[in-house]
Design a protein around this motif. Structure first.
Motif, short mmCIF file in Angstrom:
data_model
loop_
_atom_site.label_atom_id
_atom_site.label_comp_id
_atom_site.label_asym_id
_atom_site.label_seq_id
_atom_site.Cartn_x
_atom_site.Cartn_y
_atom_site.Cartn_z
N GLU A 194 0.84 -1.19 0.00
CA GLU A 194 0.00 0.00 0.00
C GLU A 194 0.88 1.24 0.00
O GLU A 194 1.92 1.28 0.65
CB GLU A 194 -0.88 0.00 1.26
N PHE A 195 0.42 2.26 -0.74
CA PHE A 195 1.09 3.56 -0.73
C PHE A 195 0.33 4.50 0.22
O PHE A 195 -0.89 4.56 0.19
CB PHE A 195 1.09 4.19 -2.13
N ARG A 196 1.10 5.18 1.07
CA ARG A 196 0.52 6.20 1.94
C ARG A 196 1.33 7.47 1.82
O ARG A 196 2.57 7.41 1.76
CB ARG A 196 0.50 5.74 3.40
N ALA A 197 0.68 8.59 1.77
CA ALA A 197 1.38 9.88 1.68
C ALA A 197 1.81 10.32 3.07
O ALA A 197 1.18 9.95 4.07
CB ALA A 197 0.48 10.93 1.04
N GLY A 198 2.88 11.12 3.11
CA GLY A 198 3.31 11.73 4.38
C GLY A 198 4.02 10.84 5.31
O GLY A 198 4.45 9.83 5.22
#
Length: 180
Positions: free
Chosen positions: A176-180
Protein backbone atom coordinates in the motif's frame (compact mmCIF):
# COMPACT_ATOMS: atom_id res chain seq x y z
CA UNK A 1 23.53 3.04 11.63
CA UNK A 2 23.70 0.66 14.56
CA UNK A 3 25.30 3.37 16.72
CA UNK A 4 22.42 5.76 15.92
CA UNK A 5 19.69 3.24 16.77
CA UNK A 6 16.78 4.57 18.80
CA UNK A 7 13.19 3.56 19.42
CA UNK A 8 10.40 5.13 17.35
CA UNK A 9 7.00 6.20 18.61
CA UNK A 10 5.47 2.80 17.78
CA UNK A 11 8.35 0.89 19.40
CA UNK A 12 10.18 0.08 16.16
CA UNK A 13 13.97 0.54 15.90
CA UNK A 14 14.77 3.79 14.04
CA UNK A 15 18.22 4.61 12.65
CA UNK A 16 20.07 7.45 10.94
CA UNK A 17 19.09 8.18 7.37
CA UNK A 18 21.35 11.16 6.57
CA UNK A 19 25.08 10.54 6.12
CA UNK A 20 27.82 13.07 5.46
CA UNK A 21 30.92 11.25 4.24
CA UNK A 22 34.17 13.25 4.31
CA UNK A 23 37.15 12.13 2.25
CA UNK A 24 40.60 13.55 1.63
CA UNK A 25 40.48 15.98 -1.31
CA UNK A 26 42.52 13.75 -3.69
CA UNK A 27 40.32 10.74 -2.85
CA UNK A 28 37.11 12.64 -3.57
CA UNK A 29 38.59 13.92 -6.85
CA UNK A 30 39.32 10.31 -7.92
CA UNK A 31 35.62 9.49 -7.48
CA UNK A 32 34.36 12.49 -9.48
CA UNK A 33 33.44 10.43 -12.56
CA UNK A 34 31.42 7.92 -10.51
CA UNK A 35 30.09 10.25 -7.81
CA UNK A 36 26.37 9.75 -8.55
CA UNK A 37 26.69 5.96 -8.92
CA UNK A 38 28.63 5.78 -5.68
CA UNK A 39 26.00 7.79 -3.80
CA UNK A 40 23.23 5.54 -5.21
CA UNK A 41 25.11 2.40 -4.18
CA UNK A 42 25.72 3.72 -0.68
CA UNK A 43 22.02 4.61 -0.34
CA UNK A 44 21.02 1.16 -1.64
CA UNK A 45 23.42 -0.56 0.79
CA UNK A 46 22.00 1.52 3.65
CA UNK A 47 18.41 0.58 2.77
CA UNK A 48 19.39 -3.09 2.37
CA UNK A 49 21.08 -3.17 5.79
CA UNK A 50 18.06 -1.52 7.42
CA UNK A 51 15.75 -4.01 5.69
CA UNK A 52 17.87 -6.96 6.88
CA UNK A 53 17.93 -5.64 10.47
CA UNK A 54 14.23 -4.52 10.50
CA UNK A 55 15.27 -0.91 11.15
CA UNK A 56 13.13 2.06 10.04
CA UNK A 57 14.01 5.56 8.82
CA UNK A 58 12.36 8.91 9.63
CA UNK A 59 12.90 10.17 6.09
CA UNK A 60 14.61 9.27 2.84
CA UNK A 61 18.18 7.97 2.88
CA UNK A 62 20.68 10.63 1.83
CA UNK A 63 24.45 10.38 1.36
CA UNK A 64 26.57 13.49 0.80
CA UNK A 65 30.20 13.11 -0.25
CA UNK A 66 32.50 16.03 0.63
CA UNK A 67 36.19 16.76 0.94
CA UNK A 68 37.94 17.64 4.17
CA UNK A 69 41.45 19.10 3.89
CA UNK A 70 42.29 17.87 7.39
CA UNK A 71 42.01 14.22 6.27
CA UNK A 72 44.97 12.34 4.81
CA UNK A 73 44.61 10.08 1.78
CA UNK A 74 42.68 6.91 2.54
CA UNK A 75 40.97 8.41 5.59
CA UNK A 76 37.23 8.76 5.86
CA UNK A 77 34.86 10.35 8.39
CA UNK A 78 31.13 9.62 8.49
CA UNK A 79 28.61 11.72 10.36
CA UNK A 80 25.20 10.06 10.65
CA UNK A 81 21.97 11.59 11.90
CA UNK A 82 18.24 11.16 11.76
CA UNK A 83 16.58 13.69 9.49
CA UNK A 84 12.86 14.05 8.88
CA UNK A 85 11.53 14.04 5.35
CA UNK A 86 10.91 17.43 3.78
CA UNK A 87 8.66 18.16 0.82
CA UNK A 88 6.69 15.37 -0.81
CA UNK A 89 6.93 12.15 1.11
CA UNK A 90 5.39 8.76 0.76
CA UNK A 91 5.67 5.43 2.47
CA UNK A 92 5.15 1.95 1.05
CA UNK A 93 3.62 -0.48 3.54
CA UNK A 94 4.67 -3.98 2.51
CA UNK A 95 2.78 -7.18 3.33
CA UNK A 96 5.55 -8.29 5.72
CA UNK A 97 5.03 -5.17 7.86
CA UNK A 98 8.07 -3.36 6.52
CA UNK A 99 7.71 0.33 5.70
CA UNK A 100 9.81 1.94 2.98
CA UNK A 101 10.06 5.73 2.97
CA UNK A 102 10.13 7.21 -0.52
CA UNK A 103 12.56 10.01 -1.25
CA UNK A 104 14.00 11.99 -4.13
CA UNK A 105 15.41 8.95 -5.95
CA UNK A 106 14.00 6.27 -8.22
CA UNK A 107 12.90 3.15 -6.35
CA UNK A 108 12.87 -0.16 -8.25
CA UNK A 109 10.67 -3.19 -7.51
CA UNK A 110 11.37 -6.71 -8.72
CA UNK A 111 13.10 -10.03 -8.11
CA UNK A 112 16.65 -8.85 -8.85
CA UNK A 113 18.80 -8.32 -5.75
CA UNK A 114 19.79 -4.93 -7.24
CA UNK A 115 16.19 -3.69 -6.92
CA UNK A 116 15.43 -1.34 -4.05
CA UNK A 117 12.61 -3.63 -2.94
CA UNK A 118 12.88 -7.30 -3.82
CA UNK A 119 10.07 -9.86 -4.02
CA UNK A 120 10.52 -13.61 -3.78
CA UNK A 121 7.63 -14.23 -6.16
CA UNK A 122 7.99 -15.82 -9.61
CA UNK A 123 4.98 -13.80 -10.82
CA UNK A 124 7.04 -10.62 -10.31
CA UNK A 125 9.47 -9.79 -13.13
CA UNK A 126 13.17 -9.34 -12.45
CA UNK A 127 12.79 -5.57 -12.79
CA UNK A 128 9.01 -5.24 -12.61
CA UNK A 129 8.22 -1.59 -11.83
CA UNK A 130 9.58 1.66 -10.48
CA UNK A 131 8.31 4.48 -8.31
CA UNK A 132 9.70 7.91 -9.12
CA UNK A 133 9.15 11.36 -7.61
CA UNK A 134 6.85 13.54 -9.72
CA UNK A 135 6.27 17.11 -8.56
CA UNK A 136 4.45 16.89 -5.25
CA UNK A 137 3.94 13.12 -5.35
CA UNK A 138 5.06 9.81 -6.85
CA UNK A 139 4.37 7.82 -10.01
CA UNK A 140 4.32 4.04 -10.39
CA UNK A 141 5.59 2.82 -13.78
CA UNK A 142 5.36 -0.77 -14.94
CA UNK A 143 8.64 -1.60 -16.73
CA UNK A 144 7.14 -3.99 -19.29
CA UNK A 145 6.63 -6.76 -16.76
CA UNK A 146 5.26 -10.12 -17.85
CA UNK A 147 2.33 -10.26 -15.40
CA UNK A 148 1.56 -6.56 -15.06
CA UNK A 149 0.86 -4.12 -12.24
CA UNK A 150 -2.44 -2.98 -10.78
CA UNK A 151 -3.46 -0.05 -8.60
CA UNK A 152 -6.75 -0.54 -6.76
CA UNK A 153 -7.55 -3.47 -9.04
CA UNK A 154 -6.99 -1.54 -12.29
CA UNK A 155 -4.19 -2.60 -14.66
CA UNK A 156 -1.71 0.26 -15.13
CA UNK A 157 1.47 1.07 -17.02
CA UNK A 158 1.85 4.57 -15.52
CA UNK A 159 -0.11 6.01 -12.59
CA UNK A 160 0.25 8.91 -10.14
CA UNK A 161 -0.14 7.42 -6.67
CA UNK A 162 -2.75 8.63 -4.20
CA UNK A 163 -2.94 7.93 -0.46
CA UNK A 164 -4.24 4.45 0.41
CA UNK A 165 -3.61 3.09 -3.13
CA UNK A 166 -3.38 -0.71 -3.11
CA UNK A 167 -0.64 -1.88 -5.50
CA UNK A 168 -0.24 -5.44 -6.77
CA UNK A 169 2.71 -6.68 -8.84
CA UNK A 170 2.35 -9.83 -10.91
CA UNK A 171 -1.10 -10.58 -9.52
CA UNK A 172 0.08 -11.62 -6.05
CA UNK A 173 2.65 -9.31 -4.37
CA UNK A 174 0.68 -6.59 -2.58
CA UNK A 175 1.56 -3.36 -0.79
CA UNK A 176 0.00 0.00 0.00
CA UNK A 177 1.09 3.56 -0.73
CA UNK A 178 0.52 6.20 1.94
CA UNK A 179 1.38 9.88 1.68
CA UNK A 180 3.31 11.73 4.38
Amino acid sequence: MADSRSVGVKGQPVVANHFEVDLAEPDLARFADVHDAMVRELCDATRETARDESWQFMGPVQVILASDPSLRGGMIRVRARMLEASGATGVLHLANGQQVVLGAYRLTLGRLPECTITFDDTNVSREHAEIVPDGDGYVLRDLGSTNGSTVNGEAVTHRKLSPEDQIVLGGSSRFEFRAG
